[in-house]
Design a protein around this motif. Sequence first.
Motif, mmCIF file in Angstrom:
data_model
loop_
_atom_site.group_PDB
_atom_site.id
_atom_site.type_symbol
_atom_site.label_atom_id
_atom_site.label_comp_id
_atom_site.label_asym_id
_atom_site.label_seq_id
_atom_site.Cartn_x
_atom_site.Cartn_y
_atom_site.Cartn_z
ATOM 1 N N CYS A 14 7.926 8.007 61.706
ATOM 2 C CA CYS A 14 6.007 8.335 61.064
ATOM 3 C C CYS A 14 5.791 9.403 61.968
ATOM 4 O O CYS A 14 6.620 10.152 62.287
ATOM 5 N N HIS A 15 4.624 9.899 61.717
ATOM 6 C CA HIS A 15 4.061 11.207 62.043
ATOM 7 C C HIS A 15 4.267 11.292 63.882
ATOM 8 O O HIS A 15 4.022 9.761 63.894
ATOM 9 N N GLU A 172 10.425 34.212 54.784
ATOM 10 C CA GLU A 172 10.084 33.812 54.419
ATOM 11 C C GLU A 172 9.207 33.525 56.535
ATOM 12 O O GLU A 172 8.651 33.968 56.912
ATOM 13 N N GLU A 173 8.180 32.168 55.895
ATOM 14 C CA GLU A 173 7.209 31.292 56.802
ATOM 15 C C GLU A 173 7.257 31.046 57.993
ATOM 16 O O GLU A 173 8.788 30.679 57.662
ATOM 17 N N PRO A 174 6.807 31.416 58.636
ATOM 18 C CA PRO A 174 7.129 30.613 60.134
ATOM 19 C C PRO A 174 7.439 28.918 60.390
ATOM 20 O O PRO A 174 6.587 28.441 59.678
ATOM 21 N N VAL A 175 7.883 28.255 61.130
ATOM 22 C CA VAL A 175 7.936 26.644 60.859
ATOM 23 C C VAL A 175 7.681 26.497 62.161
ATOM 24 O O VAL A 175 7.990 26.569 63.122
ATOM 25 N N PRO A 176 6.920 25.494 62.313
ATOM 26 C CA PRO A 176 6.432 24.858 63.524
ATOM 27 C C PRO A 176 7.672 23.717 64.249
ATOM 28 O O PRO A 176 8.607 23.216 63.414
ATOM 29 N N MET A 177 7.457 23.328 65.514
ATOM 30 C CA MET A 177 8.072 22.551 66.352
ATOM 31 C C MET A 177 8.652 21.257 66.212
ATOM 32 O O MET A 177 9.506 20.749 65.695
ATOM 33 N N THR A 221 13.830 18.724 58.163
ATOM 34 C CA THR A 221 13.262 19.970 58.834
ATOM 35 C C THR A 221 12.602 21.107 57.776
ATOM 36 O O THR A 221 11.715 21.334 58.048
ATOM 37 N N THR A 222 12.936 20.505 56.386
ATOM 38 C CA THR A 222 12.106 20.943 55.132
ATOM 39 C C THR A 222 10.924 20.625 55.447
ATOM 40 O O THR A 222 9.972 21.250 54.503
ATOM 41 N N THR A 223 10.641 19.376 55.962
ATOM 42 C CA THR A 223 8.864 18.325 55.303
ATOM 43 C C THR A 223 8.361 18.896 56.055
ATOM 44 O O THR A 223 8.283 19.014 57.559
ATOM 45 N N ASP A 224 6.917 19.100 55.919
ATOM 46 C CA ASP A 224 5.583 19.451 56.266
ATOM 47 C C ASP A 224 5.634 18.602 56.921
ATOM 48 O O ASP A 224 5.245 17.376 55.981
ATOM 49 N N GLY A 228 3.440 16.044 54.152
ATOM 50 C CA GLY A 228 4.366 16.100 53.151
ATOM 51 C C GLY A 228 5.332 16.249 52.364
ATOM 52 O O GLY A 228 6.316 16.605 51.516
ATOM 53 N N VAL A 229 5.435 17.773 52.463
ATOM 54 C CA VAL A 229 5.606 19.330 51.164
ATOM 55 C C VAL A 229 6.941 19.723 51.799
ATOM 56 O O VAL A 229 7.356 19.940 52.567
ATOM 57 N N ARG A 230 7.908 19.756 50.915
ATOM 58 C CA ARG A 230 9.384 19.951 51.259
ATOM 59 C C ARG A 230 9.709 21.099 50.518
ATOM 60 O O ARG A 230 9.309 21.105 49.652
ATOM 61 N N ALA A 231 9.766 21.913 51.365
ATOM 62 C CA ALA A 231 10.867 23.263 50.638
ATOM 63 C C ALA A 231 12.072 23.341 51.043
ATOM 64 O O ALA A 231 12.895 22.179 51.069
#
Length: 272
Positions: A14-15, A172-177, A221-224, A228-231
Amino acid sequence: MRLTSIHTYPVKGCHRLDHDGAFVQPWGLAGDRRWMVVDADGVGVTQRETTRLVGLRATVRPGGLVLSADGQSDLDVPEPADGAPVAVRTFRSRKLPVPALPAGRAADDWLGALLGRPVRLVWLGQPTRHLAAGDREHDTGDQVSFADAYPLLLANTASLDALNGWLAEAGEEPVPMTRFRPNLVVDGAPSWAEDDWAGRSLHIGDLRFRAAGPCDRCVVTTTDQETGVRAKEPLRTLGRHRNVQQKLLFGLHLVPIDSGPLTVGAPVVLAT
């Protein structure tokens, strides 16, 4: 080094919940991953299968939790007090089932509407072993929640900065922790310093922990964690820079030695 943030995930997948402080128990942070959504076979449903779980927000209360999600009324779920336990597994490949108590029809229907499939919610009343002895380098015995393998996951902000540097170089764009769903985040250590902590003890505040080794990362780890958007990132970049024996590493598993309160800002000291 300092502890900069604390996070729990009351229902597996979950969140997150963010905390200024938390109580450390032998199986992890209080309220962390004691609940799990399972399918008809009693196997855990995680973000690996459905990104809809990012929309599930669970807030722990004494004796239960409250489920919330956009478009659905909040649902109060008490910890099951009776009823026959059911055998569940965190993953289909796990050989050891563990007994958990069903939360009931109301929770099952609520989660089924959110996820778009028949599911059940179960509660782990007694943390127990779900990995056979010898399956982990540092065995935690029966002291584990519904976590994948170890009670706690620690991440290092400098390592995230290094990863984001590689992402920038690749355009590529950075990702958050939040992509890495840690329980504890520390600052003040060099990037990837945690690679050398495995098998050693850490003091965080007044509590001791044993570093149990690096964490092998997956598609989650690829999921916002907000949408919920996955890349494809950051897993693709971890594959180029952090591939060790076919494992893509980020973060450090921890096993508590002591129980007690932990607060953001606590000093982190590596035992010599």
